[in-house]
Write an enzyme that holds these catalytic residues in place. Structure first.
Site, short mmCIF file in Angstrom:
data_model
loop_
_atom_site.label_atom_id
_atom_site.label_comp_id
_atom_site.label_asym_id
_atom_site.label_seq_id
_atom_site.Cartn_x
_atom_site.Cartn_y
_atom_site.Cartn_z
N ASP A 12 -40.01 53.07 44.03
CA ASP A 12 -40.78 54.11 44.71
C ASP A 12 -39.86 54.78 45.73
O ASP A 12 -38.65 54.52 45.76
CB ASP A 12 -42.07 53.54 45.31
CG ASP A 12 -41.83 52.65 46.53
OD1 ASP A 12 -40.65 52.40 46.88
OD2 ASP A 12 -42.82 52.21 47.14
N HIS A 13 -40.45 55.64 46.58
CA HIS A 13 -39.64 56.38 47.55
C HIS A 13 -38.91 55.46 48.53
O HIS A 13 -37.80 55.74 48.94
CB HIS A 13 -40.55 57.35 48.32
CG HIS A 13 -41.73 56.68 48.93
ND1 HIS A 13 -42.83 56.31 48.16
CD2 HIS A 13 -41.99 56.27 50.19
CE1 HIS A 13 -43.72 55.72 48.95
NE2 HIS A 13 -43.23 55.67 50.17
N CYS A 69 -39.09 48.43 45.88
CA CYS A 69 -39.95 49.20 46.80
C CYS A 69 -39.56 48.73 48.19
O CYS A 69 -38.53 48.08 48.36
CB CYS A 69 -41.43 49.00 46.48
SG CYS A 69 -42.08 47.33 46.66
N GLY A 70 -40.36 49.08 49.20
CA GLY A 70 -39.97 48.73 50.57
C GLY A 70 -39.80 47.23 50.74
O GLY A 70 -38.80 46.74 51.26
N THR A 71 -40.80 46.49 50.28
CA THR A 71 -40.78 45.03 50.41
C THR A 71 -40.37 44.32 49.12
O THR A 71 -40.02 43.14 49.17
CB THR A 71 -42.19 44.53 50.75
OG1 THR A 71 -43.08 44.96 49.70
CG2 THR A 71 -42.67 45.06 52.08
N GLY A 72 -40.51 44.98 48.00
CA GLY A 72 -40.35 44.33 46.69
C GLY A 72 -41.64 43.69 46.20
O GLY A 72 -41.72 43.24 45.07
N GLY A 74 -45.01 45.06 46.14
CA GLY A 74 -45.89 45.91 45.31
C GLY A 74 -45.38 46.02 43.89
O GLY A 74 -46.14 45.86 42.92
N HIS A 102 -34.15 28.78 36.04
CA HIS A 102 -35.40 28.02 35.90
C HIS A 102 -36.56 28.84 35.35
O HIS A 102 -37.43 28.29 34.67
CB HIS A 102 -35.82 27.44 37.25
CG HIS A 102 -34.93 26.33 37.71
ND1 HIS A 102 -35.22 25.57 38.82
CD2 HIS A 102 -33.76 25.85 37.22
CE1 HIS A 102 -34.26 24.67 38.99
NE2 HIS A 102 -33.35 24.82 38.05
N ASN A 103 -36.61 30.13 35.68
CA ASN A 103 -37.79 30.94 35.33
C ASN A 103 -37.50 31.96 34.22
O ASN A 103 -38.42 32.67 33.79
CB ASN A 103 -38.31 31.69 36.56
CG ASN A 103 -38.48 30.79 37.77
OD1 ASN A 103 -37.78 30.95 38.77
ND2 ASN A 103 -39.38 29.83 37.69
N ARG A 113 -36.12 47.60 52.14
CA ARG A 113 -36.10 47.70 53.61
C ARG A 113 -35.58 46.42 54.26
O ARG A 113 -35.51 46.32 55.47
CB ARG A 113 -37.51 48.01 54.13
CG ARG A 113 -37.96 49.43 53.79
CD ARG A 113 -39.35 49.75 54.29
NE ARG A 113 -39.66 51.16 54.03
CZ ARG A 113 -40.89 51.63 53.79
NH1 ARG A 113 -41.92 50.80 53.78
NH2 ARG A 113 -41.09 52.90 53.58
N HIS A 137 -37.44 23.61 31.46
CA HIS A 137 -37.92 24.89 32.00
C HIS A 137 -38.53 25.76 30.91
O HIS A 137 -39.41 26.58 31.19
CB HIS A 137 -36.78 25.62 32.71
CG HIS A 137 -36.24 24.84 33.87
ND1 HIS A 137 -36.98 24.59 34.99
CD2 HIS A 137 -35.04 24.23 34.03
CE1 HIS A 137 -36.25 23.86 35.82
NE2 HIS A 137 -35.08 23.62 35.27
N ARG A 140 -42.19 25.09 30.57
CA ARG A 140 -42.94 25.62 31.72
C ARG A 140 -43.10 27.13 31.58
O ARG A 140 -44.20 27.66 31.80
CB ARG A 140 -42.20 25.27 33.01
CG ARG A 140 -42.19 23.77 33.24
CD ARG A 140 -41.21 23.35 34.30
NE ARG A 140 -41.17 21.90 34.40
CZ ARG A 140 -40.26 21.21 35.07
NH1 ARG A 140 -39.29 21.85 35.72
NH2 ARG A 140 -40.29 19.89 35.11
C1 RB5 Z 1 -44.23 52.16 50.87
O1 RB5 Z 1 -44.37 52.52 52.21
C2 RB5 Z 1 -44.40 50.66 50.72
O2 RB5 Z 1 -45.72 50.29 50.95
C3 RB5 Z 1 -43.98 50.24 49.34
O3 RB5 Z 1 -42.65 50.62 49.13
C4 RB5 Z 1 -43.99 48.76 49.02
O4 RB5 Z 1 -43.30 48.03 49.99
C5 RB5 Z 1 -45.28 48.18 48.68
O5 RB5 Z 1 -45.38 47.01 48.31
#
Ligand code: RB5
Length: 147
Positions: A12-13, A69-72, A74, A102-103, A113, A137, A140
């Site tokens: 995403d962005h 994504c920002g956190t990975g 989503g 393993h997976n 981020r 593995h 599993r």
């Molecule tokens: C976007 O702001 C953020 O929510 C998205 O990139 C992601 O981290 C969601 O899980």
């Protein structure tokens, strides 16, 4: 080109800048990158990018992918909706190694981020170079999908 050199890439962005960096680096390394977007830093909804990418992996048309994504988080949630996808959110090299050993993870998820470009490339290198261990593995991994 061998299947292992073809990679699906999507973000995403919030992952856009790092995706572009990764894409350029991997092209230089000889990978064939199928870029599912996004194609600018404008705001997008990550499921719109990740569903088509995950379908390609799920149906076996592409063997490996990298999603951001920002956190990975989503992107991981979306990708793991597909029974043939094992997406692993990795924040360090050791987890990338174990996600393969393993997976048998077939998608690497990164939180743009929270990691540097150097860390991202180290994690990606290990993810792409490490083989699945099989053995205990395998049984599993075989139990993961729900019908
Ligand atoms: C976007 O702001 C953020 O929510 C998205 O990139 C992601 O981290 C969601 O899980």
């Amino acid at each position: 080109m061998s299947e292992s050199k073809i990679l699906a890439l999507g973000s995403d962005h919030a992952g856009y800048d790092l995706k572009q960096f990764i894409k350029n680096e991997l092209i230089v390394q000889g990978f064939d990158i199928k870029d599912f977007g996004c194609y600018s830093p404008d705001s997008v909804d990550y499921p719109d990018i990740i569903h088509p990418l995950a379908q390609e992996i799920n149906e076996g048309r592409i063997k490996r992918g990298i999603i951001l994504c920002g956190t990975g988080i989503g992107v991981s949630i979306v990708a793991n909706k597909y029974p043939g996808v094992r997406a692993a959110l990795c924040c360090d090299v050791e987890r990338a190694r174990l996600s393969r050993r393993h997976n048998d993870a077939n998608i690497l998820a990164l939180g743009a981020r929270f990691i540097s470009t150097d860390e991202a490339m180290q994690i990606i290198r290990v993810f792409l170079e490490t083989e699945f261990e099989g053995g205990r593995h395998q049984q599993r991994v075989a139990k993961i999908p729900i019908s």
